[in-house]
Design a protein around this motif. Structure first.
Motif, PDB file in Angstrom:
ATOM      1  N   UNK A  57      15.093  -4.828   0.284  1.00 20.74           N
ATOM      2  CA  UNK A  57      13.812  -5.233  -0.252  1.00 20.74           C
ATOM      3  C   UNK A  57      12.727  -3.504   0.193  1.00 20.74           C
ATOM      4  N   UNK A  58      12.245  -2.971  -0.963  1.00 16.17           N
ATOM      5  CA  UNK A  58      11.414  -1.943  -0.476  1.00 16.17           C
ATOM      6  C   UNK A  58      10.377  -1.667  -1.391  1.00 16.17           C
ATOM      7  N   UNK A  59       9.266  -1.162  -1.019  1.00 18.99           N
ATOM      8  CA  UNK A  59       8.090  -0.835  -1.685  1.00 18.99           C
ATOM      9  C   UNK A  59       7.599   0.576  -1.672  1.00 18.99           C
ATOM     10  N   UNK A  60       7.091   0.913  -2.598  1.00 19.63           N
ATOM     11  CA  UNK A  60       6.412   2.496  -2.680  1.00 19.63           C
ATOM     12  C   UNK A  60       5.110   2.319  -3.487  1.00 19.63           C
ATOM     13  N   UNK A  61       4.063   3.214  -2.812  1.00 22.95           N
ATOM     14  CA  UNK A  61       2.769   3.263  -3.453  1.00 22.95           C
ATOM     15  C   UNK A  61       2.672   4.554  -4.169  1.00 22.95           C
ATOM     16  N   UNK A  62       2.673   4.672  -5.441  1.00 17.13           N
ATOM     17  CA  UNK A  62       2.652   5.783  -6.342  1.00 17.13           C
ATOM     18  C   UNK A  62       1.178   6.391  -6.734  1.00 17.13           C
ATOM     19  N   UNK A  63       0.866   7.639  -6.493  1.00 19.39           N
ATOM     20  CA  UNK A  63      -0.452   8.014  -7.391  1.00 19.39           C
ATOM     21  C   UNK A  63      -0.270   8.133  -8.766  1.00 19.39           C
ATOM     22  N   UNK A  64      -1.002   7.751  -9.456  1.00 18.29           N
ATOM     23  CA  UNK A  64      -1.082   7.792 -11.000  1.00 18.29           C
ATOM     24  C   UNK A  64      -1.971   9.091 -11.417  1.00 18.29           C
ATOM     25  N   UNK A  65      -1.348  10.188 -11.793  1.00 17.49           N
ATOM     26  CA  UNK A  65      -1.987  11.466 -12.072  1.00 17.49           C
ATOM     27  C   UNK A  65      -2.793  11.948 -10.815  1.00 17.49           C
ATOM     28  N   UNK A  66      -3.985  12.413 -11.090  1.00 17.97           N
ATOM     29  CA  UNK A  66      -4.824  12.916  -9.972  1.00 17.97           C
ATOM     30  C   UNK A  66      -5.555  11.782  -9.360  1.00 17.97           C
ATOM     31  N   UNK A  67      -5.256  11.630  -7.942  1.00 15.92           N
ATOM     32  CA  UNK A  67      -5.941  10.527  -7.318  1.00 15.92           C
ATOM     33  C   UNK A  67      -6.855  11.039  -6.354  1.00 15.92           C
ATOM     34  N   UNK A  68      -8.211  10.554  -6.149  1.00 14.10           N
ATOM     35  CA  UNK A  68      -9.094  10.799  -5.127  1.00 14.10           C
ATOM     36  C   UNK A  68      -8.523  11.110  -3.626  1.00 14.10           C
ATOM     37  N   UNK A  69      -9.138  12.283  -3.233  1.00  8.19           N
ATOM     38  CA  UNK A  69      -8.552  12.814  -1.987  1.00  8.19           C
ATOM     39  C   UNK A  69      -8.685  11.654  -0.973  1.00  8.19           C
ATOM     40  N   UNK A  70      -9.456  11.015  -0.696  1.00 10.07           N
ATOM     41  CA  UNK A  70      -9.859   9.720   0.217  1.00 10.07           C
ATOM     42  C   UNK A  70      -8.583   8.715   0.024  1.00 10.07           C
ATOM     43  N   UNK A  71      -8.242   8.512  -1.105  1.00  5.90           N
ATOM     44  CA  UNK A  71      -7.200   7.488  -1.354  1.00  5.90           C
ATOM     45  C   UNK A  71      -5.844   7.985  -1.186  1.00  5.90           C
ATOM     46  N   UNK A  72      -5.738   9.405  -1.457  1.00  2.30           N
ATOM     47  CA  UNK A  72      -4.372  10.030  -1.151  1.00  2.30           C
ATOM     48  C   UNK A  72      -4.248   9.994   0.291  1.00  2.30           C
ATOM     49  N   UNK A  73      -5.189  10.205   1.139  1.00  8.76           N
ATOM     50  CA  UNK A  73      -5.038  10.238   2.519  1.00  8.76           C
ATOM     51  C   UNK A  73      -4.419   8.614   3.160  1.00  8.76           C
ATOM     52  N   UNK A  74      -5.073   7.702   2.303  1.00 11.35           N
ATOM     53  CA  UNK A  74      -4.607   6.308   2.612  1.00 11.35           C
ATOM     54  C   UNK A  74      -3.210   6.212   2.539  1.00 11.35           C
ATOM     55  N   UNK A  75      -2.760   6.659   1.521  1.00  8.47           N
ATOM     56  CA  UNK A  75      -1.270   6.744   0.958  1.00  8.47           C
ATOM     57  C   UNK A  75      -0.606   7.314   2.126  1.00  8.47           C
ATOM     58  N   UNK A  76      -0.856   8.555   2.367  1.00  7.08           N
ATOM     59  CA  UNK A  76       0.056   9.382   3.314  1.00  7.08           C
ATOM     60  C   UNK A  76       0.096   8.880   4.656  1.00  7.08           C
ATOM     61  N   UNK A  77      -1.142   8.301   5.195  1.00  5.94           N
ATOM     62  CA  UNK A  77      -1.257   7.646   6.672  1.00  5.94           C
ATOM     63  C   UNK A  77      -0.340   6.302   6.500  1.00  5.94           C
ATOM     64  N   UNK A  78      -0.492   5.487   5.427  1.00  6.92           N
ATOM     65  CA  UNK A  78       0.449   4.325   5.391  1.00  6.92           C
ATOM     66  C   UNK A  78       1.851   4.541   5.352  1.00  6.92           C
ATOM     67  N   UNK A  79       2.175   5.728   4.555  1.00  7.93           N
ATOM     68  CA  UNK A  79       3.579   5.925   4.709  1.00  7.93           C
ATOM     69  C   UNK A  79       3.929   6.543   6.057  1.00  7.93           C
ATOM     70  N   UNK A  80       3.305   7.276   6.750  1.00  2.00           N
ATOM     71  CA  UNK A  80       3.467   7.643   7.914  1.00  2.00           C
ATOM     72  C   UNK A  80       3.798   6.601   8.808  1.00  2.00           C
ATOM     73  N   UNK A  81       2.706   5.640   8.762  1.00  4.76           N
ATOM     74  CA  UNK A  81       2.692   4.499   9.774  1.00  4.76           C
ATOM     75  C   UNK A  81       4.136   3.682   9.598  1.00  4.76           C
ATOM     76  N   UNK A  82       4.544   3.737   8.567  1.00  7.82           N
ATOM     77  CA  UNK A  82       5.919   3.125   8.185  1.00  7.82           C
ATOM     78  C   UNK A  82       6.928   3.468   9.207  1.00  7.82           C
ATOM     79  N   UNK A  83       6.947   4.840   9.066  1.00 10.43           N
ATOM     80  CA  UNK A  83       8.050   5.678   9.841  1.00 10.43           C
ATOM     81  C   UNK A  83       7.837   5.659  11.290  1.00 10.43           C
ATOM     82  N   UNK A  84       6.308   5.460  11.793  1.00  8.53           N
ATOM     83  CA  UNK A  84       6.072   4.996  13.380  1.00  8.53           C
ATOM     84  C   UNK A  84       6.414   3.809  13.831  1.00  8.53           C
ATOM     85  N   UNK A  85       6.474   2.850  12.826  1.00  9.00           N
ATOM     86  CA  UNK A  85       7.191   1.523  13.052  1.00  9.00           C
ATOM     87  C   UNK A  85       8.613   1.442  13.237  1.00  9.00           C
TER      88      UNK A  85
END
Ligand code: MF3
Ligand code: CO
Length: 260
Positions: free
Chosen positions: A105-133
């Protein structure tokens, strides 16, 4: 009841996880403005079947597709449709493959083209939190240690944690015990043992943590319609540590320098 897996079973889990990772790599090649989420679903289903796997979401509790599609405010369990991705969207793609009786089972959230900076930070933080877990997943620690690592990392950065949806044990069945929440207290919950296989999947919101389920009975979205991010790996506890069985490497190859 938590089913600990033998090394032979973990090899089978690894094979299922490699196939789901490769399927996600095939899908990643196509994520771009203009593509429909239905097209992504078709490609994933055909790739999984061509490689001897079973798309485990398809028909699971009546779920109608191979991929769970999570565009923007969708948190989990959205359906593929004729919606064509737009520049600036984010799309979480979550899927499960069964191979030789075991699930990955896996999931990945992709940006489509250019994505708002605030939303990119959400993606990066969420992915980092997976590795913290994942880093907190060690023998003799507890499930609450994983949960707390994810929660504290995300909340410290101003995001909120979805509480109604959790990670889970995984094996012969897609969903086994224990539940693996993304919030909670250290030192609580089931003790982590060698042979445990779990899917860790933070679902993290830009706005409030509240969610609603749409009338289709599946699609889960943020109540405030602000974006939500979701990343997931299947891991096995081996020699005291979490071994990540799924991989984002195929996604990285597909995305090249657009990989985040
Ligand atoms: N990773 C998702 C989950 O654990 C996969 C859901 S497949 C579905 O909930 F069929 F239930 F949608
Ligand atoms: Co899952």
């Amino acid at each position: 009841m938590i089913y600990l897996k033998t090394p032979q079973e973990i090899e089978k889990m690894q094979a299922a996880c490699t196939l789901v990772s490769q399927a996600m790599g095939e899908v990643a090649k196509l994520v771009a403005p203009g593509v429909t989420t239905h097209k992504l679903d078709t490609v994933a289903r055909e790739f999984i079947l061509d490689n001897g796997g079973k798309p485990a979401c398809l028909g699971y509790g009546g779920f109608p597709a191979t991929l769970c599609i999570e565009v923007n405010e969708t948190v989990v369990h959205g359906f593929p449709s004729n919606y064509a991705l737009r520049e600036g969207d984010i799309i979480g793609i979550d899927t499960v493959v069964e191979l030789d009786g075991y699930n990955g089972d896996m999931c990945y959230t992709f940006p489509v083209g250019q994505v708002d900076e605030k939303v990119m930070k959400l993606l990066v933080t969420t992915k980092e939190s997976l590795y913290k877990g994942i880093a907190a997943c060690k023998v003799d620690k507890r499930i609450g240690d994983i949960a707390n690592a994810i929660q504290t990392y995300c909340e410290a950065r101003g995001y909120t944690v979805v509480r109604e949806m959790c990670g889970h044990g995984i094996g012969r069945k897609m969903h086994e015990d224990p539940e693996v929440p993304n919030y909670g207290r250290r030192g609580t919950g089931a003790v982590i043992r060698n042979g445990m296989c779990i899917a860790i999947e933070p679902m993290i919101n830009l706005g409030s943590r509240n969610i609603v389920i749409e009338r289709d009975g599946w699609t889960c979205r943020t109540k405030d319609r602000k974006p939500s991010a979701h990343y997931e790996h299947t891991v096995a506890v081996v020699d005291g540590e979490a071994k990540i069985l799924t991989t984002f490497d195929y996604i990285q190859q597909a995305m090249g320098d657009r990989f985040i």
